[in-house]
Write a protein that holds these residues in place. Structure first.
Motif, PDB file in Angstrom:
ATOM      1  N   LEU A  20      17.841  38.624 -16.547  1.00  0.00           N
ATOM      2  CA  LEU A  20      17.737  38.405 -15.116  1.00  0.00           C
ATOM      3  C   LEU A  20      17.938  36.917 -14.874  1.00  0.00           C
ATOM      4  CD1 LEU A  20      16.927  39.490 -12.276  1.00  0.00           C
ATOM      5  CD2 LEU A  20      14.592  38.857 -12.859  1.00  0.00           C
ATOM      6  N   LEU A  21      18.989  36.583 -14.137  1.00  0.00           N
ATOM      7  CA  LEU A  21      19.276  35.199 -13.816  1.00  0.00           C
ATOM      8  C   LEU A  21      19.050  34.996 -12.326  1.00  0.00           C
ATOM      9  CD1 LEU A  21      22.636  34.792 -15.760  1.00  0.00           C
ATOM     10  CD2 LEU A  21      20.411  33.891 -16.426  1.00  0.00           C
ATOM     11  N   SER A  22      18.531  33.837 -11.968  1.00  0.00           N
ATOM     12  CA  SER A  22      18.366  33.546 -10.548  1.00  0.00           C
ATOM     13  C   SER A  22      18.542  32.060 -10.290  1.00  0.00           C
ATOM     14  CB  SER A  22      17.007  34.026 -10.039  1.00  0.00           C
ATOM     15  OG  SER A  22      15.965  33.284 -10.631  1.00  0.00           O
ATOM     16  N   ASP A  23      18.906  31.768  -9.085  1.00  0.00           N
ATOM     17  CA  ASP A  23      19.085  30.402  -8.629  1.00  0.00           C
ATOM     18  C   ASP A  23      18.728  30.389  -7.150  1.00  0.00           C
ATOM     19  OD1 ASP A  23      19.793  27.679  -8.870  1.00  0.00           O
ATOM     20  OD2 ASP A  23      21.789  28.079  -8.089  1.00  0.00           O
ATOM     21  N   LEU A  84      20.932  37.783 -10.412  1.00  0.00           N
ATOM     22  CA  LEU A  84      21.809  38.636 -11.203  1.00  0.00           C
ATOM     23  C   LEU A  84      20.930  39.500 -12.086  1.00  0.00           C
ATOM     24  CD1 LEU A  84      24.553  39.555 -12.198  1.00  0.00           C
ATOM     25  CD2 LEU A  84      24.527  37.641 -13.806  1.00  0.00           C
ATOM     26  N   ASP A  85      21.006  40.806 -11.864  1.00  0.00           N
ATOM     27  CA  ASP A  85      20.178  41.767 -12.577  1.00  0.00           C
ATOM     28  C   ASP A  85      21.109  42.816 -13.183  1.00  0.00           C
ATOM     29  OD1 ASP A  85      18.211  43.426 -13.508  1.00  0.00           O
ATOM     30  OD2 ASP A  85      17.307  43.836 -11.565  1.00  0.00           O
ATOM     31  N   THR A  87      24.209  44.487 -13.675  1.00  0.00           N
ATOM     32  CA  THR A  87      25.536  44.554 -13.064  1.00  0.00           C
ATOM     33  C   THR A  87      25.493  44.365 -11.553  1.00  0.00           C
ATOM     34  OG1 THR A  87      25.392  46.962 -12.820  1.00  0.00           O
ATOM     35  CG2 THR A  87      26.398  46.099 -14.862  1.00  0.00           C
ATOM     36  N   ARG A  88      24.348  43.904 -11.033  1.00  0.00           N
ATOM     37  CA  ARG A  88      24.209  43.705  -9.594  1.00  0.00           C
ATOM     38  C   ARG A  88      23.863  42.252  -9.297  1.00  0.00           C
ATOM     39  NH1 ARG A  88      19.051  45.325  -6.313  1.00  0.00           N
ATOM     40  NH2 ARG A  88      18.499  43.499  -7.477  1.00  0.00           N
ATOM     41  N   LEU A  89      24.609  41.669  -8.383  1.00  0.00           N
ATOM     42  CA  LEU A  89      24.339  40.317  -7.903  1.00  0.00           C
ATOM     43  C   LEU A  89      23.821  40.428  -6.472  1.00  0.00           C
ATOM     44  CD1 LEU A  89      24.581  37.192  -8.084  1.00  0.00           C
ATOM     45  CD2 LEU A  89      26.879  37.472  -7.108  1.00  0.00           C
ATOM     46  N   ARG A  90      22.621  39.920  -6.239  1.00  0.00           N
ATOM     47  CA  ARG A  90      22.079  39.908  -4.882  1.00  0.00           C
ATOM     48  C   ARG A  90      22.179  38.487  -4.332  1.00  0.00           C
ATOM     49  NH1 ARG A  90      17.142  43.064  -2.348  1.00  0.00           N
ATOM     50  NH2 ARG A  90      18.818  44.595  -2.470  1.00  0.00           N
ATOM     51  N   VAL A  91      22.758  38.389  -3.148  1.00  0.00           N
ATOM     52  CA  VAL A  91      22.813  37.151  -2.395  1.00  0.00           C
ATOM     53  C   VAL A  91      21.867  37.348  -1.219  1.00  0.00           C
ATOM     54  CG1 VAL A  91      24.256  35.604  -1.032  1.00  0.00           C
ATOM     55  CG2 VAL A  91      25.230  36.763  -3.033  1.00  0.00           C
ATOM     56  N   ALA A  92      20.843  36.511  -1.113  1.00  0.00           N
ATOM     57  CA  ALA A  92      19.872  36.635  -0.028  1.00  0.00           C
ATOM     58  C   ALA A  92      19.753  35.301   0.694  1.00  0.00           C
ATOM     59  CB  ALA A  92      18.512  37.055  -0.572  1.00  0.00           C
ATOM     60  N   VAL A  93      19.883  35.347   2.013  1.00  0.00           N
ATOM     61  CA  VAL A  93      19.780  34.147   2.838  1.00  0.00           C
ATOM     62  C   VAL A  93      18.609  34.350   3.793  1.00  0.00           C
ATOM     63  CG1 VAL A  93      20.920  32.739   4.591  1.00  0.00           C
ATOM     64  CG2 VAL A  93      22.224  33.591   2.628  1.00  0.00           C
ATOM     65  N   THR A  94      17.692  33.402   3.776  1.00  0.00           N
ATOM     66  CA  THR A  94      16.490  33.483   4.594  1.00  0.00           C
ATOM     67  C   THR A  94      16.490  32.367   5.614  1.00  0.00           C
ATOM     68  OG1 THR A  94      15.279  34.353   2.691  1.00  0.00           O
ATOM     69  CG2 THR A  94      13.965  33.551   4.546  1.00  0.00           C
ATOM     70  N   ASP A  95      16.358  32.754   6.878  1.00  0.00           N
ATOM     71  CA  ASP A  95      16.213  31.738   7.917  1.00  0.00           C
ATOM     72  C   ASP A  95      14.733  31.637   8.260  1.00  0.00           C
ATOM     73  OD1 ASP A  95      15.504  33.419  10.319  1.00  0.00           O
ATOM     74  OD2 ASP A  95      17.492  34.257   9.953  1.00  0.00           O
ATOM     75  N   GLN A  96      14.364  30.634   8.993  1.00  0.00           N
ATOM     76  CA  GLN A  96      12.978  30.464   9.406  1.00  0.00           C
ATOM     77  C   GLN A  96      12.859  30.475  10.919  1.00  0.00           C
ATOM     78  OE1 GLN A  96      13.074  25.644   9.037  1.00  0.00           O
ATOM     79  NE2 GLN A  96      11.842  26.678   7.579  1.00  0.00           N
ATOM     80  N   GLY A  97      13.905  30.952  11.523  1.00  0.00           N
ATOM     81  CA  GLY A  97      13.974  30.871  12.966  1.00  0.00           C
ATOM     82  C   GLY A  97      13.735  32.164  13.688  1.00  0.00           C
ATOM     83  N   HIS A  98      14.087  32.123  14.917  1.00  0.00           N
ATOM     84  CA  HIS A  98      13.925  33.264  15.799  1.00  0.00           C
ATOM     85  C   HIS A  98      15.288  33.606  16.385  1.00  0.00           C
ATOM     86  CE1 HIS A  98      12.372  35.910  18.863  1.00  0.00           C
ATOM     87  NE2 HIS A  98      13.079  35.242  19.750  1.00  0.00           N
ATOM     88  N   SER A  99      15.548  34.879  16.456  1.00  0.00           N
ATOM     89  CA  SER A  99      16.771  35.362  17.083  1.00  0.00           C
ATOM     90  C   SER A  99      16.393  36.512  18.001  1.00  0.00           C
ATOM     91  CB  SER A  99      17.749  35.844  16.016  1.00  0.00           C
ATOM     92  OG  SER A  99      18.880  36.421  16.611  1.00  0.00           O
ATOM     93  N   ASP A 100      17.143  36.677  19.065  1.00  0.00           N
ATOM     94  CA  ASP A 100      16.860  37.739  20.008  1.00  0.00           C
ATOM     95  C   ASP A 100      17.283  39.112  19.507  1.00  0.00           C
ATOM     96  OD1 ASP A 100      15.782  35.943  21.813  1.00  0.00           O
ATOM     97  OD2 ASP A 100      17.719  35.596  22.795  1.00  0.00           O
ATOM     98  N   LEU A 145      26.303  42.750  -4.544  1.00  0.00           N
ATOM     99  CA  LEU A 145      27.692  42.803  -5.001  1.00  0.00           C
ATOM    100  C   LEU A 145      27.742  43.288  -6.431  1.00  0.00           C
ATOM    101  CD1 LEU A 145      27.416  40.294  -2.889  1.00  0.00           C
ATOM    102  CD2 LEU A 145      29.701  39.790  -3.648  1.00  0.00           C
ATOM    103  N   ALA A 146      28.788  44.031  -6.774  1.00  0.00           N
ATOM    104  CA  ALA A 146      28.994  44.440  -8.161  1.00  0.00           C
ATOM    105  C   ALA A 146      29.326  43.194  -8.968  1.00  0.00           C
ATOM    106  CB  ALA A 146      30.127  45.460  -8.253  1.00  0.00           C
ATOM    107  N   TYR A 147      28.776  43.121 -10.167  1.00  0.00           N
ATOM    108  CA  TYR A 147      29.001  41.954 -11.021  1.00  0.00           C
ATOM    109  C   TYR A 147      29.873  42.337 -12.183  1.00  0.00           C
ATOM    110  CZ  TYR A 147      28.089  37.699 -13.617  1.00  0.00           C
ATOM    111  OH  TYR A 147      28.230  36.501 -14.296  1.00  0.00           O
TER     112      TYR A 147
END
Length: 147
Positions: A20-23, A84-85, A87-100, A145-147
């Protein structure tokens, strides 16, 4: 903030060890941070030995998700995590804001500027979605995403 570059662990998966790789990194919620996010994702994936197609797809996905976090929320910082787990690569983006509104692809928007990015994310990923951020403010938008 410096990245938590390449934290690696081994875990069992049906008797087989899976690495398991992460960054992770955090950047200011500015348009000028989007190219830096792409560079960081590409560099991490290159170091992990990802093929060019995976790097290109992940770079495009992070660009769309990061841009949405900058444009559509009142965040000061945007956090990005790659995992990276097997054969699966997860890209996760976290905001700290508010959206309608919640992020959603807009199929009828091929001629409009807004909405096409998530259509692209959906086309490049095996799955994508969103959930509230663990902090209680903001949201996490992820793509597998498939890795």
């Amino acid at each position: 903030m410096p990245s938590s570059h390449n934290a690696a662990t081994l875990r069992g998966c049906g008797g087989v060890a899976v690495e398991l790789l992460s960054d992770a990194f955090q950047l200011p919620a500015l348009r000028t941070s989007v190219p830096e996010a792409r560079r960081r994702v590409t560099a991490a994936l290159r170091e992990w030995g990802a093929v060019e197609q995976v790097r290109d797809d992940a770079e495009l996905v992070v660009s769309e998700l990061f841009t949405n976090a900058v444009r559509h929320t009142d965040s000061e910082q945007v956090h990005c995590e790659l995992t990276l787990d097997g054969t699966r690569l997860r890209v996760a983006v976290t905001d700290q804001g508010h959206s309608d509104s919640r992020p959603r692809a807009q199929p009828r928007s091929t001629d409009r500027e807004c909405g096409r990015g998530l259509l692209l994310v959906g086309a490049l990923s095996e799955d994508w979605g969103e959930r509230p951020a663990d902090t209680g403010r903001g949201r996490v938008v992820w793509a597998d995403l498939a890795y």
